[in-house]
Write a protein that holds these residues in place. Structure first.
Motif, PDB file in Angstrom:
ATOM      1  N   TYR A 108       0.828  -1.205   0.000  1.00  0.00           N
ATOM      2  CA  TYR A 108       0.000   0.000   0.000  1.00  0.00           C
ATOM      3  C   TYR A 108       0.866   1.261   0.000  1.00  0.00           C
ATOM      4  O   TYR A 108       0.570   2.231  -0.704  1.00  0.00           O
ATOM      5  N   MET A 109       1.948   1.244   0.781  1.00  0.00           N
ATOM      6  CA  MET A 109       2.852   2.394   0.801  1.00  0.00           C
ATOM      7  C   MET A 109       3.485   2.606  -0.565  1.00  0.00           C
ATOM      8  O   MET A 109       3.653   3.748  -1.020  1.00  0.00           O
ATOM      9  N   LYS A 110       3.840   1.518  -1.246  1.00  0.00           N
ATOM     10  CA  LYS A 110       4.404   1.630  -2.587  1.00  0.00           C
ATOM     11  C   LYS A 110       3.380   2.215  -3.553  1.00  0.00           C
ATOM     12  O   LYS A 110       3.706   3.068  -4.391  1.00  0.00           O
ATOM     13  N   LYS A 111       2.131   1.756  -3.429  1.00  0.00           N
ATOM     14  CA  LYS A 111       1.078   2.289  -4.290  1.00  0.00           C
ATOM     15  C   LYS A 111       0.865   3.774  -4.050  1.00  0.00           C
ATOM     16  O   LYS A 111       0.733   4.564  -5.000  1.00  0.00           O
ATOM     17  N   ARG A 112       0.849   4.191  -2.782  1.00  0.00           N
ATOM     18  CA  ARG A 112       0.695   5.606  -2.470  1.00  0.00           C
ATOM     19  C   ARG A 112       1.873   6.411  -2.992  1.00  0.00           C
ATOM     20  O   ARG A 112       1.701   7.538  -3.481  1.00  0.00           O
ATOM     21  N   GLU A 113       3.084   5.822  -2.906  1.00  0.00           N
ATOM     22  CA  GLU A 113       4.254   6.524  -3.409  1.00  0.00           C
ATOM     23  C   GLU A 113       4.167   6.699  -4.915  1.00  0.00           C
ATOM     24  O   GLU A 113       4.529   7.757  -5.449  1.00  0.00           O
ATOM     25  N   GLU A 114       3.660   5.668  -5.620  1.00  0.00           N
ATOM     26  CA  GLU A 114       3.489   5.785  -7.070  1.00  0.00           C
ATOM     27  C   GLU A 114       2.439   6.838  -7.412  1.00  0.00           C
ATOM     28  O   GLU A 114       2.613   7.622  -8.362  1.00  0.00           O
ATOM     29  N   GLU A 115       1.359   6.860  -6.635  1.00  0.00           N
ATOM     30  CA  GLU A 115       0.329   7.869  -6.887  1.00  0.00           C
ATOM     31  C   GLU A 115       0.868   9.275  -6.635  1.00  0.00           C
ATOM     32  O   GLU A 115       0.587  10.201  -7.420  1.00  0.00           O
ATOM     33  N   MET A 116       1.639   9.437  -5.561  1.00  0.00           N
ATOM     34  CA  MET A 116       2.225  10.750  -5.284  1.00  0.00           C
ATOM     35  C   MET A 116       3.222  11.144  -6.366  1.00  0.00           C
ATOM     36  O   MET A 116       3.290  12.314  -6.766  1.00  0.00           O
ATOM     37  N   ARG A 117       4.004  10.173  -6.857  1.00  0.00           N
ATOM     38  CA  ARG A 117       4.956  10.471  -7.920  1.00  0.00           C
ATOM     39  C   ARG A 117       4.231  10.889  -9.196  1.00  0.00           C
ATOM     40  O   ARG A 117       4.638  11.848  -9.865  1.00  0.00           O
ATOM     41  N   ASP A 118       3.147  10.168  -9.538  1.00  0.00           N
ATOM     42  CA  ASP A 118       2.372  10.548 -10.724  1.00  0.00           C
ATOM     43  C   ASP A 118       1.768  11.935 -10.554  1.00  0.00           C
ATOM     44  O   ASP A 118       1.734  12.736 -11.515  1.00  0.00           O
ATOM     45  N   THR A 119       1.290  12.226  -9.341  1.00  0.00           N
ATOM     46  CA  THR A 119       0.726  13.562  -9.089  1.00  0.00           C
ATOM     47  C   THR A 119       1.790  14.646  -9.227  1.00  0.00           C
ATOM     48  O   THR A 119       1.548  15.704  -9.818  1.00  0.00           O
ATOM     49  N   ASN A 120       2.990  14.375  -8.695  1.00  0.00           N
ATOM     50  CA  ASN A 120       4.068  15.357  -8.798  1.00  0.00           C
ATOM     51  C   ASN A 120       4.496  15.571 -10.248  1.00  0.00           C
ATOM     52  O   ASN A 120       4.737  16.707 -10.674  1.00  0.00           O
ATOM     53  N   GLU A 121       4.595  14.466 -11.006  1.00  0.00           N
ATOM     54  CA  GLU A 121       4.967  14.601 -12.409  1.00  0.00           C
ATOM     55  C   GLU A 121       3.899  15.366 -13.181  1.00  0.00           C
ATOM     56  O   GLU A 121       4.220  16.210 -14.033  1.00  0.00           O
ATOM     57  N   SER A 122       2.629  15.066 -12.897  1.00  0.00           N
ATOM     58  CA  SER A 122       1.557  15.802 -13.574  1.00  0.00           C
ATOM     59  C   SER A 122       1.582  17.278 -13.210  1.00  0.00           C
ATOM     60  O   SER A 122       1.408  18.154 -14.074  1.00  0.00           O
ATOM     61  N   THR A 123       1.832  17.571 -11.929  1.00  0.00           N
ATOM     62  CA  THR A 123       1.907  18.969 -11.497  1.00  0.00           C
ATOM     63  C   THR A 123       3.083  19.683 -12.149  1.00  0.00           C
ATOM     64  O   THR A 123       2.965  20.834 -12.592  1.00  0.00           O
ATOM     65  N   ASN A 124       4.236  18.997 -12.221  1.00  0.00           N
ATOM     66  CA  ASN A 124       5.409  19.611 -12.855  1.00  0.00           C
ATOM     67  C   ASN A 124       5.157  19.891 -14.326  1.00  0.00           C
ATOM     68  O   ASN A 124       5.564  20.940 -14.852  1.00  0.00           O
ATOM     69  N   THR A 125       4.461  18.968 -15.008  1.00  0.00           N
ATOM     70  CA  THR A 125       4.144  19.181 -16.418  1.00  0.00           C
ATOM     71  C   THR A 125       3.211  20.372 -16.591  1.00  0.00           C
ATOM     72  O   THR A 125       3.405  21.211 -17.489  1.00  0.00           O
TER      73      THR A 125
END
Length: 222
Positions: A170-187
């Motif tokens: 679950y922590m890995k999944k949350r980390e992936e979701e946060m990473r996707d959110t950060n990448e989307s925000t950076n874009t």
């Protein structure tokens, strides 16, 4: 300098660390106790994973020297306000439910006693809430499946290790979701910055041409 004896394997640290982690996490959870003043409301919150068994036992003690017994209401809800357990004039009891989704759960105790004037002490509330591996009754499992004590302990460690693996997943999944959110925000920030620069360049170009026409109209420049 110490050398390993021949014929005897030397124990490393790597296999010991997971076992120590399991033993630390397998320790029994202690109940929570707190004072509940008159006409007050106190809540305890905890995040719990989905499809997890939650059990609890509570006890509300009457104030010492009080002629009346304990008087408090207990209500357990999720973040959406769904009532999972409710008890009015609660004194002592147990509750159990299974979570449907990962959520924040809240257990609230509300006192119905009048506000103390210094003579009436607060009520003592004790709550022992367990979930996951802690909530399972391995004694009953041992009786039903006729397991030996060692087999019961291995079953408990197996469930505990599975719970830890699920937590890490679950922590890995949350980390992936946060990473996707950060990448989307950076874009989005990058595109917004490029758009802002284009707007500024266009505005500056328009100002240059506008001032040029203005000065030519005033015959200040040729």
């Amino acid at each position: 300098l110490s050398l390993p004896l021949p014929g005897r394997p030397r124990l490393g640290r790597a296999p010991i660390l997971p076992l120590l982690l399991l033993l630390l996490l397998a320790g029994p959870a202690r109940p929570i106790s707190f004072q509940l003043p008159g006409k007050a409301r106190k809540c305890l919150r905890e995040e719990i994973h989905r499809d997890t068994l939650v059990t609890g036992e509570y006890e509300i003690g009457a104030p010492p020297g009080s002629s009346t017994g304990p008087s408090a209401n207990l209500k357990i809800t999720d973040s959406a306000g769904h009532i999972l357990y409710a008890k009015e004039d609660a004194t002592k009891g147990k509750f159990a439910f299974t979570t449907e989704d990962y959520d924040m759960f809240e257990a609230c105790f509300e006192s119905k006693l009048p506000v103390g004037t210094g003579r009436m002490p607060d009520q003592l509330v004790t709550l022992d809430m367990k979930h996951g591996v802690e909530a399972k009754n391995y004694e009953e499992i041992a009786k039903v499946e006729k397991l030996k004590p060692l087999e019961v302990e291995l079953r408990r460690l197996e469930d505990l290790s599975e719970s830890i693996v699920n937590d890490f997943a679950y922590m890995k999944k949350r980390e992936e979701e946060m990473r996707d959110t950060n990448e989307s925000t950076n874009t989005r920030v990058l595109y917004f910055s490029i758009f802002s620069m284009c707007c500024l360049i266009g505005l500056a170009t328009w100002q240059v041409f506008y001032l040029r026409r203005f000065f030519k109209a005033k015959k200040l420049i040729e």
